[in-house]
Design a protein around this motif. Structure first.
Motif, PDB file in Angstrom:
ATOM      1  N   LEU A 553       0.745  -1.335   0.096  1.00 22.34           N
ATOM      2  CA  LEU A 553       0.018  -0.006  -0.123  1.00 22.34           C
ATOM      3  C   LEU A 553       0.807   1.149  -0.064  1.00 22.34           C
ATOM      4  N   GLU A 554       2.083   1.289   0.646  1.00 17.09           N
ATOM      5  CA  GLU A 554       3.067   2.176   0.611  1.00 17.09           C
ATOM      6  C   GLU A 554       3.354   2.532  -0.747  1.00 17.09           C
ATOM      7  N   GLU A 555       3.548   1.570  -1.573  1.00 18.61           N
ATOM      8  CA  GLU A 555       4.391   1.805  -2.923  1.00 18.61           C
ATOM      9  C   GLU A 555       3.220   2.360  -3.689  1.00 18.61           C
ATOM     10  N   VAL A 556       1.921   2.466  -3.316  1.00 20.37           N
ATOM     11  CA  VAL A 556       1.010   3.254  -4.080  1.00 20.37           C
ATOM     12  C   VAL A 556       0.410   4.429  -3.484  1.00 20.37           C
ATOM     13  N   ASN A 557       1.157   4.885  -2.520  1.00 21.50           N
ATOM     14  CA  ASN A 557       0.853   5.923  -1.673  1.00 21.50           C
ATOM     15  C   ASN A 557      -0.228   5.812  -0.844  1.00 21.50           C
ATOM     16  N   GLY A 558      -0.622   4.952  -0.354  1.00 25.14           N
ATOM     17  CA  GLY A 558      -1.544   4.414   0.445  1.00 25.14           C
ATOM     18  C   GLY A 558      -3.235   4.645  -0.093  1.00 25.14           C
ATOM     19  N   LEU A 559      -4.226   4.610   0.556  1.00 28.36           N
ATOM     20  CA  LEU A 559      -5.792   4.719   0.038  1.00 28.36           C
ATOM     21  C   LEU A 559      -6.177   6.099   0.541  1.00 28.36           C
ATOM     22  N   PRO A 560      -7.100   6.463  -0.076  1.00 33.52           N
ATOM     23  CA  PRO A 560      -7.482   6.224  -1.472  1.00 33.52           C
ATOM     24  C   PRO A 560      -6.375   6.787  -2.401  1.00 33.52           C
ATOM     25  N   ASN A 561      -6.206   6.260  -3.590  1.00 28.31           N
ATOM     26  CA  ASN A 561      -5.209   6.846  -4.498  1.00 28.31           C
ATOM     27  C   ASN A 561      -6.119   6.976  -5.846  1.00 28.31           C
ATOM     28  N   ARG A 562      -5.249   7.183  -7.018  1.00 31.21           N
ATOM     29  CA  ARG A 562      -6.062   7.320  -8.284  1.00 31.21           C
ATOM     30  C   ARG A 562      -6.810   5.881  -8.867  1.00 31.21           C
ATOM     31  N   PHE A 563      -6.269   4.852  -8.576  1.00 36.80           N
ATOM     32  CA  PHE A 563      -6.666   3.773  -8.761  1.00 36.80           C
ATOM     33  C   PHE A 563      -7.877   3.007  -8.077  1.00 36.80           C
ATOM     34  N   HIS A 564      -7.562   3.432  -6.658  1.00 34.88           N
ATOM     35  CA  HIS A 564      -8.548   2.779  -5.665  1.00 34.88           C
ATOM     36  C   HIS A 564      -9.037   3.769  -5.085  1.00 34.88           C
ATOM     37  N   SER A 565     -10.497   4.052  -4.958  1.00 36.88           N
ATOM     38  CA  SER A 565     -11.169   5.198  -4.652  1.00 36.88           C
ATOM     39  C   SER A 565     -11.629   5.151  -3.153  1.00 36.88           C
ATOM     40  N   SER A 566     -11.516   4.095  -2.221  1.00 41.88           N
ATOM     41  CA  SER A 566     -11.896   4.286  -0.730  1.00 41.88           C
ATOM     42  C   SER A 566     -10.746   3.953  -0.066  1.00 41.88           C
ATOM     43  N   ASP A 567     -10.751   3.988   1.116  1.00 39.04           N
ATOM     44  CA  ASP A 567      -9.674   3.659   2.052  1.00 39.04           C
ATOM     45  C   ASP A 567      -9.969   2.333   2.387  1.00 39.04           C
ATOM     46  N   HIS A 568     -10.774   1.542   1.959  1.00 40.52           N
ATOM     47  CA  HIS A 568     -10.554  -0.001   2.147  1.00 40.52           C
ATOM     48  C   HIS A 568     -10.558  -0.559   0.888  1.00 40.52           C
ATOM     49  N   ILE A 569      -9.920  -1.686   0.838  1.00 40.90           N
ATOM     50  CA  ILE A 569     -10.089  -2.385  -0.452  1.00 40.90           C
ATOM     51  C   ILE A 569     -11.132  -3.744  -0.477  1.00 40.90           C
ATOM     52  N   PRO A 570     -11.584  -4.096  -1.794  1.00 40.04           N
ATOM     53  CA  PRO A 570     -12.702  -5.150  -1.835  1.00 40.04           C
ATOM     54  C   PRO A 570     -12.208  -6.496  -1.493  1.00 40.04           C
ATOM     55  N   LEU A 571     -13.014  -7.268  -0.833  1.00 39.69           N
ATOM     56  CA  LEU A 571     -12.955  -8.671  -0.633  1.00 39.69           C
ATOM     57  C   LEU A 571     -13.548  -9.328  -1.501  1.00 39.69           C
ATOM     58  N   VAL A 572     -12.875 -10.298  -2.300  1.00 43.39           N
ATOM     59  CA  VAL A 572     -13.806 -10.863  -3.428  1.00 43.39           C
ATOM     60  C   VAL A 572     -13.584 -12.422  -3.195  1.00 43.39           C
ATOM     61  N   VAL A 573     -14.518 -13.325  -3.104  1.00 46.75           N
ATOM     62  CA  VAL A 573     -14.322 -14.566  -2.922  1.00 46.75           C
ATOM     63  C   VAL A 573     -15.256 -15.365  -3.933  1.00 46.75           C
ATOM     64  N   ARG A 574     -14.780 -16.604  -4.444  1.00 47.71           N
ATOM     65  CA  ARG A 574     -15.771 -17.583  -5.172  1.00 47.71           C
ATOM     66  C   ARG A 574     -15.994 -18.630  -4.284  1.00 47.71           C
ATOM     67  N   PHE A 575     -17.311 -19.120  -4.287  1.00 49.67           N
ATOM     68  CA  PHE A 575     -17.910 -20.158  -3.425  1.00 49.67           C
ATOM     69  C   PHE A 575     -18.547 -21.325  -4.470  1.00 49.67           C
ATOM     70  N   SER A 576     -18.996 -22.186  -3.939  1.00 55.25           N
ATOM     71  CA  SER A 576     -19.561 -23.295  -4.700  1.00 55.25           C
ATOM     72  C   SER A 576     -20.846 -23.674  -3.582  1.00 55.25           C
ATOM     73  N   LEU A 577     -21.904 -23.615  -4.140  1.00 56.17           N
ATOM     74  CA  LEU A 577     -23.254 -24.032  -3.389  1.00 56.17           C
ATOM     75  C   LEU A 577     -23.366 -25.501  -4.045  1.00 56.17           C
ATOM     76  N   THR A 578     -23.131 -26.565  -3.142  1.00 59.66           N
ATOM     77  CA  THR A 578     -23.284 -27.781  -3.630  1.00 59.66           C
ATOM     78  C   THR A 578     -24.399 -28.488  -3.048  1.00 59.66           C
ATOM     79  N   ARG A 579     -25.140 -29.350  -3.673  1.00 57.68           N
ATOM     80  CA  ARG A 579     -26.021 -30.233  -3.041  1.00 57.68           C
ATOM     81  C   ARG A 579     -25.976 -31.647  -3.224  1.00 57.68           C
ATOM     82  N   GLN A 580     -26.306 -32.530  -2.374  1.00 51.39           N
ATOM     83  CA  GLN A 580     -26.015 -33.905  -2.436  1.00 51.39           C
ATOM     84  C   GLN A 580     -27.297 -34.717  -3.108  1.00 51.39           C
TER      85      GLN A 580
END
Length: 580
Positions: A553-580
C-alpha cells in the motif's frame, strides 16, 4: 574551480550586512539530516567563523551576541512539549461514525518528532502561535460522528505501528495494487464429486467510503490531492471496480443514501443487479446495501436490522445490518423453495473503547441470522456474513465469530476489538453485557415466550424482536449471567490474514491514521450443518482475491489513490453451493 570558502550575506534579526562585510566567513558542512543536500546556509550543521568589528557591535549588540553564541556552540533549548488534551487521548464517549471502520473515530494526524538539528531564532514563538491557531481534535470517521479517538497510533494486527508520512498524491501512482487469485489449500485438488448439483457464485464485500464522512474527516486524507477525493472521480472508479469483478452478490458499507438513490442504484440496476438498502438510524447519511444479479438469484425476503434501542444506554448507536434470503437459479426444474442462502451485511461501531457495544450489536445480528437461516423442518441454510466489523484478526471479537465461544471474564472493554494494544481504562466487561430487555440470551438467540413459539419464524420490522410489546421476557436458566457468549452458526473466515511465506499481516484498510484488517467474509463451510444430509446444501470456498500488506500500500501512496477510490480494498471470494 570555486574556492571552498565563500561568503554570504548574514541575515540576523534587526540589521543587514553587506556580503563583503568581515562579519562571517562560512564554508559548507555535512548535509542536513533530513535531506540529501546541504542544509540552509545558516544551519548550525555548518562550521561558522564570526569576526566581530566595531561596526557590528554598534548596530544591535544583544542580537549579534546571542546569534554568534548560538551558531558557534550549536546549542539551543528544545521547543516545549505539547500537552495532550483529554479530547485527544482519554474518555469513553462515542462519536464518530460507525465506520473506520470508519468507517467509526480519529484524532488529528500526529506529527513525527523533529530532529535535533537547529531551527531559526524565535521559532519557539512561531510554533506556539501555530499550535494556538489549530482547530480542536476533529471527530472520528464512522458510525456516530463526534467521537474522539485515542492518541494517533496505528494498530497493525496487534503491533503498535504508525504508517509513515506520505507525500500528497499529486502524481499518479506508477501502478495499481497487484492482486491475484489464490486457491486455499483446503480446497486445492479436491474437485466436487460429479454426482452433486453445484452453483458457483462470486461474492464481494466493500466499504466504499461515504463522501460525507470523507469530508468530515478530511484530516485522514491529507496525502491525497483534491481531484482524487472528488466524488465524481470516486464514483466512476468505484463503479468500474465493481464492473470489473462482476460479483453475483455485493455487500457494500458506507453507502451514502443520496448517492445510492440517484447514482449507485441506477448504475448497478443497468448492470443487472437488484438492490436492497438499509440506512443508519437517526438521520445518519449512509448505510449498508446488498445487491445481487437477478439473472442468477431471486429474492425470497429482506430483513433490515437496527441496533439502536430507545432508552437503552448501551445500544444507543446508529449502526445497522441487513439480512436477505436468496434462492439460486441453477435450474428452474430443480428449484426448491426451501433451498436458499442467508446473506448478511453489517458495519459495526468503530470506537475501540466500546467493545461492549460491538458485542451487543453482533449478538443482535447473529440472533437474526440464526432465526432466518432455519427452515421450517429444523434444518439450516448456508450463511454468508460480510461487512466491516471494526475488529482485527485474532481479537476476542473475531475469535468469537470463528469459534462460536467467548469467555469474557476479566476482559477489558478496550481490548475486545484488538484496535489498540492497551486499554486506556481498566473497565472490565460486565455480565450480562446487555440488558434482558433486548430479548437475546447468551447464546445469541432470541428469548421466546412459549405462547409466541409458533409465530417465531415471522419476520419483524426491527430485526426479529420476538417479545410481545410491554411484556418482559420469561426467566431462563442463570446461564445468562455467566461471563460467556456462544453462537451456533459455525462460521469460518474466507481469508487467513497472513501473507505467505513470510507471514506478514494482510491489510484491508489504510489511511493516514491506521493500516490493519477489519473487513471479513465469513461463511458456513460445506457439511457443517444439518443441511449436509442427502438433499441438503453446503458452501465450499473455491478461490479468493489476494489481500495486500502495508508495504504494498505504501508503494501506491496508500488509500485512497487514483486507482482505488476508498480507504478500504474489496474482498472478493468465489464459492460453490453444492447439493448432494
Amino acid at each position: 574551480m570555486a574556492h571552498p570558502m565563500f561568503v554570504r550575506p548574514l541575515s540576523l534579526p534587526g540589521f543587514f550586512l553587506h556580503p563583503r562585510s568581515p562579519l562571517a566567513l562560512c564554508r559548507p558542512g555535512p548535509p542536513h539530516p533530513h535531506t540529501s543536500s546541504p542544509g540552509p546556509w545558516w544551519s548550525t550543521s555548518r562550521q561558522v567563523f564570526a569576526v566581530s568589528t566595531p561596526q557590528v557591535w554598534s548596530i544591535r549588540p544583544e542580537n549579534v551576541a546571542g546569534r554568534v553564541k548560538e551558531m558557534s556552540t550549536g546549542s539551543r533549548e528544545p521547543p516545549p512539549k505539547r500537552k495532550r488534551s483529554v479530547e485527544e487521548g482519554e474518555g469513553e464517549g462515542e462519536g464518530a461514525s460507525g465506520g473506520m471502520d470508519g468507517r467509526n473515530g480519529g484524532s488529528r494526524r500526529e506529527q513525527h518528532p523533529s530532529s535535533p538539528s537547529e531551527t531559526r531564532p524565535n521559532q519557539h514563538r512561531l510554533q506556539e502561535d501555530s499550535r494556538r491557531s489549530q482547530t480542536p481534535n476533529p471527530p472520528s470517521k464512522g458510525g456516530n460522528l463526534g467521537e474522539r479517538l485515542p492518541p494517533n497510533r496505528c494498530q497493525l494486527t496487534g503491533a503498535d505501528r504508525r504508517p509513515p508520512a506520505r507525500q500528497r498524491n499529486d502524481v499518479q501512482p506508477i501502478k495499481s495494487l497487484q492482486r491475484h487469485w489464490d486457491r486455499p489449500t483446503s480446497s486445492a485438488g479436491v474437485p466436487a464429486p460429479s454426482h452433486r448439483v453445484t452453483f458457483d457464485f462470486l461474492v464481494m464485500s466493500y466499504n466504499i467510503l461515504s463522501q460525507e464522512l470523507l469530508q468530515e474527516n478530511a484530516y485522514l486524507y491529507q496525502h491525497c490531492s483534491p481531484d482524487i477525493l472528488d466524488w465524481n472521480h470516486r464514483l466512476s472508479s468505484l463503479l468500474q471496480e465493481i464492473k470489473t469483478y462482476s460479483a453475483d452478490i455485493l455487500c457494500l458499507q458506507e453507502v451514502q443514501e443520496d448517492h445510492y438513490e440517484n447514482q449507485i442504484k441506477p448504475a448497478l440496476q443497468a448492470l443487472g443487479y437488484q438492490c436492497e438498502y438499509k440506512k443508519r438510524t437517526r438521520g445518519k447519511p449512509d448505510g449498508c446495501a446488498i445487491l445481487f444479479k437477478s439473472s442468477r438469484l431471486s429474492l425470497l425476503s429482506s430483513h433490515p436490522v437496527e441496533f439502536f434501542r430507545p432508552g437503552d444506554a448501551l445500544l444507543d448507536r446508529d449502526n445497522v445490518g441487513l439480512v436477505v434470503l436468496l434462492q439460486p437459479k441453477y435450474a428452474m426444474d430443480q428449484s426448491d423453495p426451501s433451498d436458499f442462502i442467508c446473506v448478511a451485511n453489517t458495519h459495526l461501531l468503530y470506537n475501540p473503547r466500546r467493545g461492549d457495544v460491538k458485542l451487543a450489536q453482533l449478538a443482535i445480528l447473529l440472533a437474526e441470522i440464526g432465526r432466518l437461516s432455519r427452515a421450517p423442518n429444523g434444518s439450516t441454510s448456508p450463511v454468508l456474513l460480510c461487512g466491516d466489523f471494526n475488529s482485527t484478526p485474532w481479537s476476542p471479537l473475531y475469535n468469537f465469530l470463528t469459534t462460536g465461544f467467548l469467555n469474557y471474564r476479566g476482559l477489558e472493554i478496550g481490548m475486545v476489538s484488538g484496535q489498540q494494544s492497551g486499554a486506556r481504562s481498566q473497565r472490565l466487561l460486565k455480565y450480562p453485557i446487555w440488558s434482558r430487555s433486548v430479548g437475546i440470551d447468551h447464546t445469541c438467540q432470541f428469548e421466546k415466550d412459549p405462547a409466541a413459539e409458533s409465530s417465531s419464524s415471522c419476520p419483524t420490522e426491527e430485526g426479529g424482536r420476538s417479545n410481545p410489546p410491554g411484556k418482559a421476557p420469561p426467566r431462563r436458566a442463570p446461564a445468562f449471567n455467566r461471563a460467556a457468549l456462544k453462537h451456533n452458526l459455525k462460521l469460518r473466515s474466507s481469508y487467513e490474514y497472513r501473507m505467505k511465506p513470510d507471514m506478514r499481516p494482510e491489510v484491508t484498510t489504510c489511511h493516514s491514521r491506521t493500516a490493519t484488517a477489519v473487513d471479513y467474509i465469513l461463511y458456513t463451510p460445506e457439511f457443517s450443518t444439518q443441511r449436509s444430509l442427502p438433499g441438503g446444501w453446503g458452501l465450499r470456498l473455491l478461490s479468493r482475491l489476494s489481500l495486500v500488506s502495508q508495504v504494498e500500500l505504501e508503494e501506491v501512496n496508500g488509500l485512497p489513490n487514483r486507482f482505488h477510490s476508498s480507504d478500504h480494498i474489496p474482498l472478493v471470494v468465489r464459492f460453490s453451493l453444492t447439493r448432494q
